[in-house]
Design a protein around this motif. Structure first.
Motif, PDB file in Angstrom:
ATOM      1  N   ASP A 280      -2.681  -7.217  -2.626  1.00 24.44           N
ATOM      2  CA  ASP A 280      -2.765  -7.959  -3.877  1.00 24.44           C
ATOM      3  C   ASP A 280      -2.831  -6.943  -4.999  1.00 24.44           C
ATOM      4  N   GLY A 281      -1.713  -6.716  -5.662  1.00 21.09           N
ATOM      5  CA  GLY A 281      -1.643  -5.675  -6.687  1.00 21.09           C
ATOM      6  C   GLY A 281      -2.595  -5.859  -7.840  1.00 21.09           C
ATOM      7  N   LYS A 282      -3.062  -7.087  -8.042  1.00 16.30           N
ATOM      8  CA  LYS A 282      -4.002  -7.331  -9.148  1.00 16.30           C
ATOM      9  C   LYS A 282      -5.409  -6.848  -8.810  1.00 16.30           C
ATOM     10  N   LYS A 283      -5.723  -6.828  -7.520  1.00 16.25           N
ATOM     11  CA  LYS A 283      -7.077  -6.484  -7.099  1.00 16.25           C
ATOM     12  C   LYS A 283      -7.201  -5.074  -6.536  1.00 16.25           C
ATOM     13  N   GLU A 284      -6.114  -4.572  -5.972  1.00 21.17           N
ATOM     14  CA  GLU A 284      -6.188  -3.270  -5.311  1.00 21.17           C
ATOM     15  C   GLU A 284      -4.849  -2.565  -5.380  1.00 21.17           C
ATOM     16  N   LYS A 285      -4.887  -1.234  -5.297  1.00 18.62           N
ATOM     17  CA  LYS A 285      -3.653  -0.453  -5.298  1.00 18.62           C
ATOM     18  C   LYS A 285      -3.439   0.279  -3.981  1.00 18.62           C
ATOM     19  N   VAL A 286      -4.403   0.135  -3.094  1.00 22.54           N
ATOM     20  CA  VAL A 286      -4.304   0.706  -1.757  1.00 22.54           C
ATOM     21  C   VAL A 286      -5.104  -0.203  -0.834  1.00 22.54           C
ATOM     22  N   CYS A 287      -4.658  -0.393   0.404  1.00 21.36           N
ATOM     23  CA  CYS A 287      -5.374  -1.291   1.306  1.00 21.36           C
ATOM     24  C   CYS A 287      -6.713  -0.684   1.727  1.00 21.36           C
ATOM     25  N   LYS A 288      -7.599  -1.524   2.231  1.00 19.88           N
ATOM     26  CA  LYS A 288      -8.946  -1.068   2.591  1.00 19.88           C
ATOM     27  C   LYS A 288      -8.909  -0.007   3.693  1.00 19.88           C
ATOM     28  N   ASP A 289      -7.999  -0.189   4.653  1.00 16.74           N
ATOM     29  CA  ASP A 289      -7.914   0.772   5.752  1.00 16.74           C
ATOM     30  C   ASP A 289      -7.512   2.152   5.258  1.00 16.74           C
ATOM     31  N   CYS A 290      -6.621   2.188   4.262  1.00 18.45           N
ATOM     32  CA  CYS A 290      -6.126   3.474   3.768  1.00 18.45           C
ATOM     33  C   CYS A 290      -7.028   4.080   2.693  1.00 18.45           C
ATOM     34  N   SER A 291      -7.866   3.261   2.080  1.00 15.13           N
ATOM     35  CA  SER A 291      -8.742   3.799   1.035  1.00 15.13           C
ATOM     36  C   SER A 291      -9.672   4.872   1.587  1.00 15.13           C
ATOM     37  N   ILE A 292     -10.019   4.760   2.877  1.00 13.05           N
ATOM     38  CA  ILE A 292     -10.915   5.755   3.479  1.00 13.05           C
ATOM     39  C   ILE A 292     -10.151   7.028   3.858  1.00 13.05           C
TER      40      ILE A 292
ATOM     41  N   CYS B  46       0.850  -1.192   0.000  1.00  9.67           N
ATOM     42  CA  CYS B  46       0.000   0.000   0.000  1.00  9.67           C
ATOM     43  C   CYS B  46       0.887   1.245   0.000  1.00  9.67           C
ATOM     44  N   PRO B  47       0.642   2.190  -0.894  1.00  9.76           N
ATOM     45  CA  PRO B  47       1.479   3.385  -0.967  1.00  9.76           C
ATOM     46  C   PRO B  47       1.310   4.341   0.209  1.00  9.76           C
ATOM     47  N   LEU B  48       0.351   4.071   1.081  1.00 10.17           N
ATOM     48  CA  LEU B  48       0.157   4.937   2.243  1.00 10.17           C
ATOM     49  C   LEU B  48       0.710   4.342   3.530  1.00 10.17           C
ATOM     50  N   CYS B  49       0.627   2.993   3.677  1.00 10.69           N
ATOM     51  CA  CYS B  49       1.031   2.391   4.958  1.00 10.69           C
ATOM     52  C   CYS B  49       2.022   1.250   4.831  1.00 10.69           C
ATOM     53  N   ASP B  50       2.345   0.836   3.610  1.00 16.35           N
ATOM     54  CA  ASP B  50       3.313  -0.247   3.337  1.00 16.35           C
ATOM     55  C   ASP B  50       2.787  -1.640   3.651  1.00 16.35           C
ATOM     56  N   LYS B  51       1.506  -1.775   3.911  1.00 13.13           N
ATOM     57  CA  LYS B  51       0.942  -3.111   4.113  1.00 13.13           C
ATOM     58  C   LYS B  51       0.933  -3.854   2.773  1.00 13.13           C
ATOM     59  N   VAL B  52       1.283  -5.134   2.789  1.00 12.18           N
ATOM     60  CA  VAL B  52       1.300  -5.928   1.556  1.00 12.18           C
ATOM     61  C   VAL B  52      -0.125  -6.066   1.027  1.00 12.18           C
TER      62      VAL B  52
END
Length: 242
Positions: A29-41, A21-27
């Protein structure tokens, strides 16, 4: 066979170099998402009411422009910032700009297209122009983050990118170290036009952050001096201004 080998190579690459995740560095799945759910908000889109010029959020619905644009008239037609500037995005953009995280360009390009893509296309810019950096900074950094972002937008919006129209002729002080009036003076003679024959009548300037508008205004002046009458801009984030 070639496609199978390519798929295998990508899988091995993700195993040793997983996307994060470009905001928090959590690993992730690059095919499904570009940012984790927690950081998307944490991505805060610019909402109405907003300034009819720079696009910054304003509190008074009866106002057409924010205080910044009212006190410092702008030459471009309209801005299309995607997100409000925040501490989380500041870290992300700092990595994108200074720490060779060019891979963030895809994520950031998606944000702009998702939030402002339709409006940009309705404005009908003929070319995308990234804000240039001085050659010494380009040499030290190895790339121009605005150019990376411009190419990502070009692919998604199917618009050409021209990196040679505006040239950064002077190495100026970092804008973040200056006040509003100092920023304007700092950039007045920073950009020059190229010797190219211009065929465009409209353009979209691209930068990562819009703060006081000094950079975009300086680039707009150069483009208009070349005969490009209608100038717009877009950015990943917009700050609160002066």
């Amino acid at each position: 066979m070639i496609s199978e080998l390519k798929t295998l190579g990508e899988s091995i690459g993700r195993l040793f170099y997983p996307e994060v995740c470009p905001l928090c560095d959590k690993v992730i799945d690059g095919k499904k998402e570009k940012v984790c759910k927690d950081c998307s908000i944490k991505l805060i889109p610019v909402k109405s009411p907003s300034c009819l010029k720079c696009g910054k959020e304003i509190e008074d619905e009866e106002q057409d422009c924010c205080k910044d644009c009212s006190s410092m008239p702008r030459s471009y037609i309209k801005g299309f910032p995607a997100l409000n500037y925040s501490e989380d995005m500041a870290k992300c953009l700092s990595r994108f700009k200074y720490h060779n995280m060019r891979c963030y360009g895809s994520f950031l390009g998606d944000i702009i297209v998702r939030e402002r893509g339709k409006e940009i296309l309705l404005a009908e810019p003929e070319v995308i122009v990234p804000v240039p950096v001085h050659k010494t900074r380009l040499r030290d950094r190895g790339y121009n983050q605005a150019q990376v972002l411009a190419y990502e937008l070009g692919k998604r919006l199917k618009l050409p990118v021209d990196t040679e129209l505006v040239i950064r002729d002077a190495k100026t002080k970092p804008q973040k170290e200056l006040g509003s009036k100092e920023r304007e003076e700092n950039l007045k003679k920073a950009f020059i036009s190229s010797e190219k024959i211009v065929k465009y009548k409209s353009a979209l300037i691209v930068d990562d952050i819009y703060t006081t508008g000094a950079t975009v205004e300086a680039c707009t002046a150069v483009l208009q001096s070349m005969g490009i009458k209608d100038v717009y801009y877009t950015s990943v984030c917009i700050g609160k201004g002066y």
